[in-house]
Design an enzyme around this catalytic site. Structure first.
Site, short mmCIF file in Angstrom:
data_model
loop_
_atom_site.label_atom_id
_atom_site.label_comp_id
_atom_site.label_asym_id
_atom_site.label_seq_id
_atom_site.Cartn_x
_atom_site.Cartn_y
_atom_site.Cartn_z
CD GLU A 162 -1.20 -0.48 3.68
OE1 GLU A 162 -2.28 -1.02 3.44
OE2 GLU A 162 -0.82 -0.19 4.82
CE LYS A 188 6.89 5.62 5.62
NZ LYS A 188 6.85 7.04 5.95
CD GLU A 244 0.69 9.25 7.61
OE1 GLU A 244 0.56 8.37 8.52
OE2 GLU A 244 1.74 9.88 7.43
CB CYS A 291 1.48 46.94 -22.52
SG CYS A 291 0.58 47.30 -21.00
CB CYS A 342 -1.76 44.35 -17.62
SG CYS A 342 -1.62 45.84 -18.61
S1 IVH Z 1 1.99 1.04 9.01
C1 IVH Z 1 3.64 -0.72 12.75
N1 IVH Z 1 1.17 1.89 6.67
O1 IVH Z 1 4.61 5.99 8.15
C2 IVH Z 1 3.43 -0.14 11.43
N2 IVH Z 1 2.32 3.41 8.06
O2 IVH Z 1 7.38 5.59 9.22
C3 IVH Z 1 3.06 1.25 11.50
N3 IVH Z 1 2.54 5.64 7.10
O3 IVH Z 1 3.96 6.45 11.52
C4 IVH Z 1 2.68 1.97 10.32
N4 IVH Z 1 1.48 5.24 5.22
O4 IVH Z 1 2.42 7.56 9.90
C5 IVH Z 1 1.80 2.20 7.81
N5 IVH Z 1 0.35 2.49 4.60
C6 IVH Z 1 0.98 2.81 5.71
C7 IVH Z 1 1.49 4.10 5.95
C8 IVH Z 1 2.16 4.36 7.14
C9 IVH Z 1 2.10 6.15 5.94
C10 IVH Z 1 3.31 6.41 8.09
C11 IVH Z 1 2.77 6.27 9.48
C12 IVH Z 1 3.90 5.80 10.30
C13 IVH Z 1 5.08 6.12 9.46
C14 IVH Z 1 6.19 5.16 9.74
#
Ligand code: IVH
Length: 680
Positions: free
Chosen positions: A120, A122, A177, A419, A432
């Site tokens: 998924e 990030k 998030e 102009c 303008c």
């Molecule tokens: S899982 C124990 N999944 O990345 C696992 N985190 O660096 C915890 N984040 O604090 C997180 N997308 O804020 C997970 N698909 C995702 C994510 C995600 C963004 C962020 C989250 C976390 C940070 C970790």
């Protein structure tokens, strides 16, 4: 995406100390005002260098080292205890490193991964735990240091994707998030500008600031995507064997997950498929409506997650595959000012060429002068360039920490760069203001032409005018009269409005010459002079035939301006011809001496106070029109020359002065009577 992660090489303890200081400053800025002295890639390289040095010299490791700490130890910590720690993710930067992660995972679970890999995005925002009790959203908690977080419950109700009520009485903590979509980010900055607040330099910053802000007089919307769920109050509401199953249950509760997104959760059996998906997400990244900074790969099976376990700060069963930075630092070399078709004067940054997301970026938008002013940007500054989701790259606030002292101020233009005409600086975007030069100030000219005292096309606001100019349908004021119902409906996004506009344009065609002439926006003329000119000449043909000398005969027209006025009238010839063809009236009803024999001939009239009775609703322009059509001269202030003061409701100092000077004072009724048939 197959390059190994860069690592800063720290050769001695002094270099290590300096690196830790720099990293801590960057982390502080990241969670503070966002003006980090390092871009993401440089920060990662530095953090890795610090970790490598500490492995080799554990005796030198500082207590405040960011290594192994959630948020580098600098995230704002609150006092709400997390049910289950909110952890970080370890990173990989290449296919090779992903393989290594898989090998270590297999070692930990004592066999190969059987339950597949959940992949998924990030999401690049802020981690949030949303607590639901009996189906109600009761508390929001930030990540903090992982064990305690800030109470952010005040943000309930402003986060899209996080309903305040669930369809069932679930007690559960959903984690995910919060971010700002590109649209939300733009909207947020519009709102900020309207409220005189500093613009957010990027969506991540905006999200962090927005979540923490409590007493803002405005609401800024953000978006939530869930990526996990944990038990709350020891209630195991969501049960499933895999991450995928639980995320499906979360979605069914009405909480937004990434499932619907193009880059959303998918499960794969092999690492090759995972790698291919990572690359696919990398390609889709620029088009996404929100920012991502990597791809998260998780063991899908909870049994395998349990077997793999956790390090202090991150799970062994998941890793973040970092994508190459879409945010890179470069230098601002110069600022160019371009004048668009609509007369909008837009600043563009010329940058030292830099590769972002696989293409070389040389220019970025600077939006408008307000952005330049608010960001405090200077020529020679180091700036962050980012492309995520944008066709035109943007640059963020300057990295003030990297200033050398050699930076110079960005000079804002004094006159239109195309102009040389005046600039209308009243709005956030500069325009303008001179509608005379090559269509440069077209928007300004059109807005003026349809104004209440000119053609009075009430419904034709700036937005519609802009749409009509953008579409190429309107290139001058005469084009307005040739618009089709379809064109108007498209610009106004409504057939009803289009019909009303057509009706108003029909009425505008019949306006007296003074208004039509005024709508042309001839230099050095305004409403008063337009009336004088129209009355003096009576027809547009006569006006066009007049040379500077003839124009100088017009009452109130300064002789010195006559040549410029004559030249501009001549230049507008083609537009006037188009207006004639479009059926626009070109004669003045009260012209050619009609006024000279009128009831106000020889009178100098001043109007003060609000008009009632027969004159009710007449504004000053309309009153002046009446006076001049009846042969009088209108004036704004009472002097010895004034022969009549028309005193309406709440007349004040002008009435007092007139009485003092012994000027003839008339009320509205008396004045209306004096005008007689000229009133109609
Ligand atoms: S899982 C124990 N999944 O990345 C696992 N985190 O660096 C915890 N984040 O604090 C997180 N997308 O804020 C997970 N698909 C995702 C994510 C995600 C963004 C962020 C989250 C976390 C940070 C970790």
């Amino acid at each position: 995406m197959t390059t190994a992660a860069p690592v800063a090489s720290l050769t001695d303890r002094a270099a290590y100390d300096e690196a830790v200081d720099t990293a801590l400053a960057a982390i502080g800025a990241y969670y503070g005002d966002g003006e980090s002295p390092l871009d993401d890639a440089s920060f990662d390289a530095l953090a890795r260098g610090i970790a490598v040095y500490e492995q080799e010299h554990p005796e030198h490791a500082r207590a405040d080292t960011p290594t192994g700490k959630v948020g580098g130890g600098a995230a704002p910590v609150g006092d709400v205890a997390h049910t289950v720690p909110m952890l970080s993710l370890d990173n990989v930067f290449s296919a090779e490193e992903l393989l290594k992660w898989q090998a270590s995972l297999a070692r930990r679970i004592d066999g190969s991964v059987e339950g597949g890999y959940a992949v998924e995005p990030k999401l690049d925002g802020a981690a949030l735990a949303a607590r639901y009790r009996d189906g109600r959203l009761v508390q929001l908690v930030g990540r903090g240091d992982g064990t305690h977080g800030e109470d952010l419950s005040h943000a309930i109700g402003s986060i899209v994707g996080l309903p305040e009520r669930l369809p069932v009485d679930a007690t559960v903590e959903i984690r995910g998030e919060v971010l700002m979509t590109r649209t939300q980010f733009e909207r947020a900055n519009e709102i900020r500008v309207d409220h005189g607040a500093k613009v957010f330099s990027n969506p991540r910053n905006g999200t962090a600031g927005t979540l923490r802000a409590k007493d803002r007089p405005y609401v800024i919307e953000t978006t939530f995507f869930a990526y996990g769920a944990v038990a709350l109050d020891e209630v195991e509401f969501l049960r499933g064997r895999t991450h995928e199953e639980v995320m499906e249950q979360v979605r069914a509760l009405g909480v937004q997950t990434t499932a619907a997104a193009e880059v959303g959760l998918r499960v794969y059996g092999t690492l090759e498929e995972v790698q291919a998906r990572v690359e696919e997400i990398g390609r889709l990244r620029a088009e996404l409506p929100f920012g991502i900074d990597g791809v998260v790969v998780k063991a899908n099976s909870f049994a395998e997650q349990d077997a793999a376990g956790f390090a202090t700060r991150h799970p062994h069963w998941a890793t973040a595959y970092k994508l190459p930075p879409s945010e890179v630092q470069t230098k601002l070399v110069a600022v160019e000012w371009n004048v668009g078709r609509t007369g909008i004067i837009a600043p563009r940054a010329e940058l030292a060429p830099v590769e972002v997301d696989g293409s070389v970026v040389r220019y970025a938008t600077l939006h408008n002068p307000a952005f330049i002013r608010d960001s405090g940007m200077m020529i020679g500054d180091t700036v962050m360039v980012f492309k995520a989701g944008d066709i035109i790259p943007r640059i963020e606030a300057p990295v003030v920490a990297l200033r050398t002292g050699g930076e110079t101020a960005i000079v804002l233009p004094e006159v239109c760069p195309k102009c040389g005409g005046d600039i209308d600086k009243s709005g956030e975007r500069w325009e303008c203001a001179d509608g005379t030069g090559g269509g440069c100030g077209l928007l300004a000219a059109l807005r003026y032409a349809v104004g209440r005292d000119q053609l009075d096309v009430d419904g034709l606001g700036s937005t519609y005018i802009e749409a009509l100019v953008e579409s190429g349908a309107v290139g001058d004021v005469a084009d307005l009269f040739n618009l089709t119902r379809e064109q108007l409906a498209e610009a106004a996004r409504s057939e009803k409005r289009a019909d009303s506009l057509l009706e108003q344009l029909t009425q505008a065609r019949a306006k007296p010459l003074n208004r039509v002439f005024c709508a042309l926006g001839i230099v050095r003329t305004g409403r008063t002079l337009s009336r004088q000119i129209a009355r003096h000449f009576g027809t547009m043909d006569a006006i066009r035939a007049a040379d500077a000398e003839a124009l100088a005969q017009v009452n109130k027209l300064p002789g010195a301006n006559a040549p410029k006025i004559a030249a501009h009238i001549a230049a507008m010839g083609p537009v006037i011809d188009k207006l004639v063809t479009a059926g626009v009236n070109m004669t003045e009803p009260d012209a050619q001496g009609g006024g000279a024999n009128g009831p106000l001939a020889g009178e100098v009239v001043v109007v003060t106070g609000g008009m009632l009775g027969l004159l009710a609703g007449h504004n000053r322009t309309q009153m002046n029109e009446l006076i001049e059509n009846a042969g009088g001269t209108s004036s704004g202030s009472v002097s010895k020359k004034t022969t009549i003061l028309v005193a309406g409701e709440s007349a004040g100092s002008k009435l007092a002065k007139a009485q003092q000077l012994g000027t003839r004072v008339l009320n509205e009724e008396e004045f209306a009577e004096l005008l007689g048939e000229h009133l109609s």
